[in-house]
Design a protein around this motif. Structure first.
Motif, PDB file in Angstrom:
ATOM      1  N   ALA A 189      27.810  73.782  29.401  1.00 29.12           N
ATOM      2  CA  ALA A 189      28.735  74.750  29.992  1.00 29.12           C
ATOM      3  C   ALA A 189      29.933  75.018  29.089  1.00 29.12           C
ATOM      4  O   ALA A 189      30.404  76.153  28.994  1.00 29.12           O
ATOM      5  CB  ALA A 189      29.199  74.251  31.356  1.00 29.12           C
ATOM      6  N   GLY A 190      30.438  74.000  28.420  1.00 26.41           N
ATOM      7  CA  GLY A 190      31.557  74.208  27.507  1.00 26.41           C
ATOM      8  C   GLY A 190      31.168  75.093  26.338  1.00 26.41           C
ATOM      9  O   GLY A 190      31.919  75.996  25.941  1.00 26.41           O
ATOM     10  N   GLN A 191      29.982  74.845  25.778  1.00 26.47           N
ATOM     11  CA  GLN A 191      29.478  75.708  24.705  1.00 26.47           C
ATOM     12  C   GLN A 191      29.321  77.139  25.190  1.00 26.47           C
ATOM     13  O   GLN A 191      29.620  78.091  24.462  1.00 26.47           O
ATOM     14  CB  GLN A 191      28.120  75.209  24.214  1.00 26.47           C
ATOM     15  N   LEU A 192      28.818  77.297  26.417  1.00 31.26           N
ATOM     16  CA  LEU A 192      28.623  78.644  26.955  1.00 31.26           C
ATOM     17  C   LEU A 192      29.955  79.377  27.061  1.00 31.26           C
ATOM     18  O   LEU A 192      30.055  80.561  26.707  1.00 31.26           O
ATOM     19  CB  LEU A 192      27.937  78.571  28.316  1.00 31.26           C
ATOM     20  N   TYR A 193      30.996  78.691  27.521  1.00 29.81           N
ATOM     21  CA  TYR A 193      32.318  79.317  27.600  1.00 29.81           C
ATOM     22  C   TYR A 193      32.777  79.767  26.209  1.00 29.81           C
ATOM     23  O   TYR A 193      33.257  80.898  26.033  1.00 29.81           O
ATOM     24  CB  TYR A 193      33.329  78.343  28.195  1.00 29.81           C
ATOM     25  N   ASP A 194      32.626  78.885  25.217  1.00 30.78           N
ATOM     26  CA  ASP A 194      33.040  79.227  23.854  1.00 30.78           C
ATOM     27  C   ASP A 194      32.254  80.425  23.319  1.00 30.78           C
ATOM     28  O   ASP A 194      32.813  81.300  22.644  1.00 30.78           O
ATOM     29  CB  ASP A 194      32.857  78.029  22.929  1.00 30.78           C
ATOM     30  N   SER A 195      30.968  80.463  23.627  1.00 33.93           N
ATOM     31  CA  SER A 195      30.131  81.579  23.178  1.00 33.93           C
ATOM     32  C   SER A 195      30.557  82.889  23.833  1.00 33.93           C
ATOM     33  O   SER A 195      30.598  83.945  23.188  1.00 33.93           O
ATOM     34  CB  SER A 195      28.662  81.298  23.490  1.00 33.93           C
TER      35      SER A 195
END
Length: 294
Positions: A189-195
């Motif tokens: 989820a953190g990666q998704l936010y950054d993306s």
């Protein structure tokens, strides 16, 4: 991202909605030539009957031929878990190259084990013609396109920017749909936010095209928005929501979601670039169901 976005290039984008999987496939035409790309094609499956058909793909093929277009690329934004790719079927009839993000190898390694594929299943991405790294460019006619690595939903997710149009896969939904889940193996989820922030850093007038739409609250199906609209109105990330808020929301929401109905066949086919598993000793092809494997 070092590649300059050229908003003066405005490709013609034709969307094709598949109601069985709520997927939108696209034919994207270079405005200065007859060259085109197809993004996220769909192969039809009656899973209960084990029957593969190609009505949706045939519609794309007919459109390309009727418009007198030359297919140069078949783009997969990621390894889909909710529909099967028809890229090889279309390639056999229209040509073109099949491309996906380089981290397909991570997905292949993960699900090669889940489906107990053995050493004969190649986990090097060789089923595809091109593996894209972050920032890689390619041509559709005279139009320079580039790929942005946008992981989080899956490790191999890429957003493809073609002129003033960006194809975001499952990184984003329409503003009232929010974002995609991040609980598949390799999701974060953190990666998704950054993306998502990478996508929202594109110019506000950039057109964004979704891979899926589910018509929240009964509205009609839609698949085109803009960066500016997403920044202002997206229910999960709009109006400056923080990374911490997003991760908490996404994590809680994902725990309530059932597995996609077609995840078992989709992963086995899509990690092979859209090809079916090889024939067994009897000459027939089979899909596996791993018990308690997902």
């Amino acid at each position: 991202m070092s590649v300059k976005v050229d908003l003066s290039v405005k490709p013609e984008v034709k969307g094709f909605f598949d109601p069985a999987t709520n997927t939108i496939s696209y034919v994207v035409k270079d405005p200065a030539s007859d060259a085109c790309a197809i993004v996220d094609s769909v192969m039809d499956i009656d899973y209960a009957a084990g029957r593969i058909t190609y009505d949706h793909a045939d519609e794309l093929i007919a459109y390309v031929r009727d418009q007198g277009l030359t297919l140069e690329w078949l783009i997969e934004t990621h390894v889909h878990a909710d529909h099967l790719s028809a890229a090889p079927y279309i390639q056999r009839q229209l040509g073109g190259r099949i491309g996906i993000g380089r981290n397909i190898t991570v997905v292949q390694d993960t699900f090669g084990k889940v489906f107990n594929e053995g050493t004969e299943f190649q986990r090097d991405g060789s089923q595809f013609n091109r593996l894209f790294d972050d920032g890689d460019t390619y041509q559709v006619g005279g139009m320079t396109c580039f790929a942005m690595h946008t992981p989080g939903h899956t490790p191999a997710c890429m957003t493809h920017v073609m002129g003033d149009a960006a194809f975001v896969g499952d990184t984003l939904f329409m503003p009232d749909g929010g974002s995609a889940r991040a609980d598949f193996p390799g999701g974060d989820a953190g990666q998704l936010y950054d993306s998502i922030q990478k996508v929202l850093a594109l110019p506000d007038t950039m057109r964004l095209f979704m891979c899926h739409d589910y018509g929240p609250n009964g509205r009609e199906i839609r698949w085109e928005t803009t960066v500016g609209d997403e920044k202002a109105h997206n229910i999960h990330v709009g109006q400056g929501k923080t990374r911490e808020e997003f991760v908490a929301m996404r994590t809680a929401r994902d725990k309530t979601l059932a597995m996609p109905k077609l995840i078992i066949p989709s992963l086995q086919v899509n990690m092979r670039g859209g090809d079916l598993p090889p024939p067994d000793e009897d000459g027939k092809r089979y899909l596996k169901v791993p018990i308690n494997g997902l």
